[in-house]
Design a protein around this motif. Sequence first.
Motif, PDB file in Angstrom:
ATOM      1  N   THR A 149      -5.842   4.058 -15.039  1.00 24.88           N
ATOM      2  CA  THR A 149      -6.732   5.092 -14.531  1.00 24.88           C
ATOM      3  C   THR A 149      -6.913   4.967 -13.016  1.00 24.88           C
ATOM      4  OG1 THR A 149      -8.652   3.704 -15.091  1.00 24.88           O
ATOM      5  CG2 THR A 149      -7.990   5.373 -16.692  1.00 24.88           C
ATOM      6  N   ALA A 150      -6.846   3.751 -12.484  1.00 24.62           N
ATOM      7  CA  ALA A 150      -6.944   3.566 -11.037  1.00 24.62           C
ATOM      8  C   ALA A 150      -5.755   4.211 -10.334  1.00 24.62           C
ATOM      9  CB  ALA A 150      -7.015   2.080 -10.703  1.00 24.62           C
ATOM     10  N   ARG A 151      -4.555   3.984 -10.866  1.00 20.91           N
ATOM     11  CA  ARG A 151      -3.357   4.594 -10.275  1.00 20.91           C
ATOM     12  C   ARG A 151      -3.422   6.123 -10.351  1.00 20.91           C
ATOM     13  NH1 ARG A 151       0.970   1.512  -8.933  1.00 20.91           N
ATOM     14  NH2 ARG A 151       0.889  -0.700  -9.486  1.00 20.91           N
ATOM     15  N   LYS A 152      -3.938   6.625 -11.450  1.00 24.10           N
ATOM     16  CA  LYS A 152      -4.055   8.073 -11.634  1.00 24.10           C
ATOM     17  C   LYS A 152      -4.996   8.668 -10.582  1.00 24.10           C
ATOM     18  CE  LYS A 152      -5.391  11.576 -15.041  1.00 24.10           C
ATOM     19  NZ  LYS A 152      -5.926  11.800 -16.423  1.00 24.10           N
ATOM     20  N   PHE A 153      -6.139   7.999 -10.347  1.00 22.53           N
ATOM     21  CA  PHE A 153      -7.094   8.499  -9.364  1.00 22.53           C
ATOM     22  C   PHE A 153      -6.505   8.436  -7.957  1.00 22.53           C
ATOM     23  CE2 PHE A 153     -10.378   7.450  -6.200  1.00 22.53           C
ATOM     24  CZ  PHE A 153     -11.079   8.647  -6.216  1.00 22.53           C
ATOM     25  N   ILE A 154      -5.870   7.317  -7.616  1.00 21.62           N
ATOM     26  CA  ILE A 154      -5.279   7.160  -6.281  1.00 21.62           C
ATOM     27  C   ILE A 154      -4.209   8.228  -6.044  1.00 21.62           C
ATOM     28  CG2 ILE A 154      -3.863   5.647  -4.827  1.00 21.62           C
ATOM     29  CD1 ILE A 154      -5.404   3.275  -6.134  1.00 21.62           C
ATOM     30  N   LYS A 155      -3.413   8.490  -7.054  1.00 22.59           N
ATOM     31  CA  LYS A 155      -2.356   9.509  -6.920  1.00 22.59           C
ATOM     32  C   LYS A 155      -2.957  10.901  -6.761  1.00 22.59           C
ATOM     33  CE  LYS A 155       1.921  11.146  -9.032  1.00 22.59           C
ATOM     34  NZ  LYS A 155       2.888  10.971 -10.159  1.00 22.59           N
ATOM     35  N   LYS A 156      -4.060  11.149  -7.446  1.00 21.87           N
ATOM     36  CA  LYS A 156      -4.683  12.472  -7.389  1.00 21.87           C
ATOM     37  C   LYS A 156      -5.302  12.739  -6.026  1.00 21.87           C
ATOM     38  CE  LYS A 156      -7.334  15.584 -10.321  1.00 21.87           C
ATOM     39  NZ  LYS A 156      -8.053  15.727 -11.607  1.00 21.87           N
ATOM     40  N   ILE A 157      -5.949  11.736  -5.448  1.00 20.17           N
ATOM     41  CA  ILE A 157      -6.606  11.949  -4.155  1.00 20.17           C
ATOM     42  C   ILE A 157      -5.634  11.801  -2.989  1.00 20.17           C
ATOM     43  CG2 ILE A 157      -7.364   9.562  -3.786  1.00 20.17           C
ATOM     44  CD1 ILE A 157     -10.025  10.731  -2.731  1.00 20.17           C
ATOM     45  N   SER A 158      -4.532  11.047  -3.215  1.00 21.38           N
ATOM     46  CA  SER A 158      -3.535  10.853  -2.159  1.00 21.38           C
ATOM     47  C   SER A 158      -2.135  10.894  -2.760  1.00 21.38           C
ATOM     48  CB  SER A 158      -3.782   9.513  -1.450  1.00 21.38           C
ATOM     49  OG  SER A 158      -2.850   9.328  -0.412  1.00 21.38           O
ATOM     50  N   PRO A 159      -1.629  12.095  -3.060  1.00 21.15           N
ATOM     51  CA  PRO A 159      -0.339  12.243  -3.755  1.00 21.15           C
ATOM     52  C   PRO A 159       0.849  11.601  -3.032  1.00 21.15           C
ATOM     53  CG  PRO A 159      -1.535  14.331  -3.690  1.00 21.15           C
ATOM     54  CD  PRO A 159      -2.254  13.393  -2.781  1.00 21.15           C
ATOM     55  N   LYS A 160       0.777  11.498  -1.714  1.00 20.56           N
ATOM     56  CA  LYS A 160       1.923  10.981  -0.954  1.00 20.56           C
ATOM     57  C   LYS A 160       1.912   9.461  -0.842  1.00 20.56           C
ATOM     58  CE  LYS A 160       2.490  15.160   1.860  1.00 20.56           C
ATOM     59  NZ  LYS A 160       2.525  15.719   3.243  1.00 20.56           N
ATOM     60  N   LYS A 161       0.845   8.829  -1.269  1.00 19.73           N
ATOM     61  CA  LYS A 161       0.770   7.366  -1.154  1.00 19.73           C
ATOM     62  C   LYS A 161       1.757   6.707  -2.113  1.00 19.73           C
ATOM     63  CE  LYS A 161      -2.452   3.480  -1.044  1.00 19.73           C
ATOM     64  NZ  LYS A 161      -2.167   3.148   0.371  1.00 19.73           N
ATOM     65  N   SER A 162       2.466   5.700  -1.625  1.00 19.38           N
ATOM     66  CA  SER A 162       3.452   4.996  -2.445  1.00 19.38           C
ATOM     67  C   SER A 162       2.774   4.156  -3.522  1.00 19.38           C
ATOM     68  CB  SER A 162       4.312   4.098  -1.563  1.00 19.38           C
ATOM     69  OG  SER A 162       5.087   3.213  -2.339  1.00 19.38           O
ATOM     70  N   GLN A 163       3.056   4.457  -4.785  1.00 18.99           N
ATOM     71  CA  GLN A 163       2.504   3.669  -5.884  1.00 18.99           C
ATOM     72  C   GLN A 163       3.082   2.259  -5.899  1.00 18.99           C
ATOM     73  OE1 GLN A 163       0.288   4.532  -8.676  1.00 18.99           O
ATOM     74  NE2 GLN A 163      -0.393   6.112  -7.242  1.00 18.99           N
ATOM     75  N   ALA A 164       4.317   2.118  -5.422  1.00 16.21           N
ATOM     76  CA  ALA A 164       4.970   0.807  -5.410  1.00 16.21           C
ATOM     77  C   ALA A 164       4.281  -0.164  -4.452  1.00 16.21           C
ATOM     78  CB  ALA A 164       6.436   0.968  -5.025  1.00 16.21           C
ATOM     79  N   SER A 165       3.585   0.371  -3.450  1.00 18.30           N
ATOM     80  CA  SER A 165       2.925  -0.491  -2.460  1.00 18.30           C
ATOM     81  C   SER A 165       1.599  -1.051  -2.958  1.00 18.30           C
ATOM     82  CB  SER A 165       2.683   0.301  -1.167  1.00 18.30           C
ATOM     83  OG  SER A 165       1.679   1.293  -1.372  1.00 18.30           O
TER      84      SER A 165
END
Length: 235
Positions: free
Chosen positions: A42-58
């Motif tokens: 759920t943390a990754r989902k929220f981060i992606k939603k508020i900042s779609p361009k942020k690298s999940q791998a980082s």
Amino acid sequence: MIGKLYLIPTTLGDTEPLEVMPLSVKKVIEEIDYYIVENEKTARKFIKKISPKKSQASLQLMSLDKYAKDIETRRYLDVCKEGINVGLLSEAGVPAVADPGATIVKLAHENNIQVVPLVGPSSILMAMMSSGMNGQNFAFNGYLPIDKDERRKTIKELEKLSKDKNQAQIFIETPYRNEKMFADLKAALSPATSLCVAADITLLTEFIKTLSVQDWKHQTIDLYKKPAIFIIQKE
């Protein structure tokens, strides 16, 4: 330079983040890669939603769930010594309020790490704001006992406390037990006591209403599996 601990709010449901929190939250998330979270998915989902361009791998996510050991969590802020900022994310709402994140905030203070709270939705405060009850004097009581007899006893004690101290009493319940709680409140409280029920705050299905217990007895509402706040006050 020592890194900071940012207390990052999350949405209270499936709401667009920037509809309920300022742009500054998005900016901080875009700058931070280290996070302490309750649930990685759920943390990754929220981060992606508020900042779609942020690298999940980082992203470096550290778990604060009930299985995390104290000896592990006490090392979560070690990266701050290297000048790296860390974000603390709640599952819903603001960190460290009705939330296990308080242990991390305490650890930050113990290690002279600056704590930076960010603005976001708090269901407890938003319910209090909307209740019409005493916003100058109120108490949050968390969850009430599960046992029916103990729960009704506690409800009566909180009702007396609200009258004696002129203090609004706030509490929550597990969403699937909301309707049992609502029934117990109507049965245990005095007819003239004020009761506020606030559910699905900030969502399209938001429901907030304050009535006397007597008036609530003529109302039917659906609270099943909805995040809800209950507030009582006897005058």
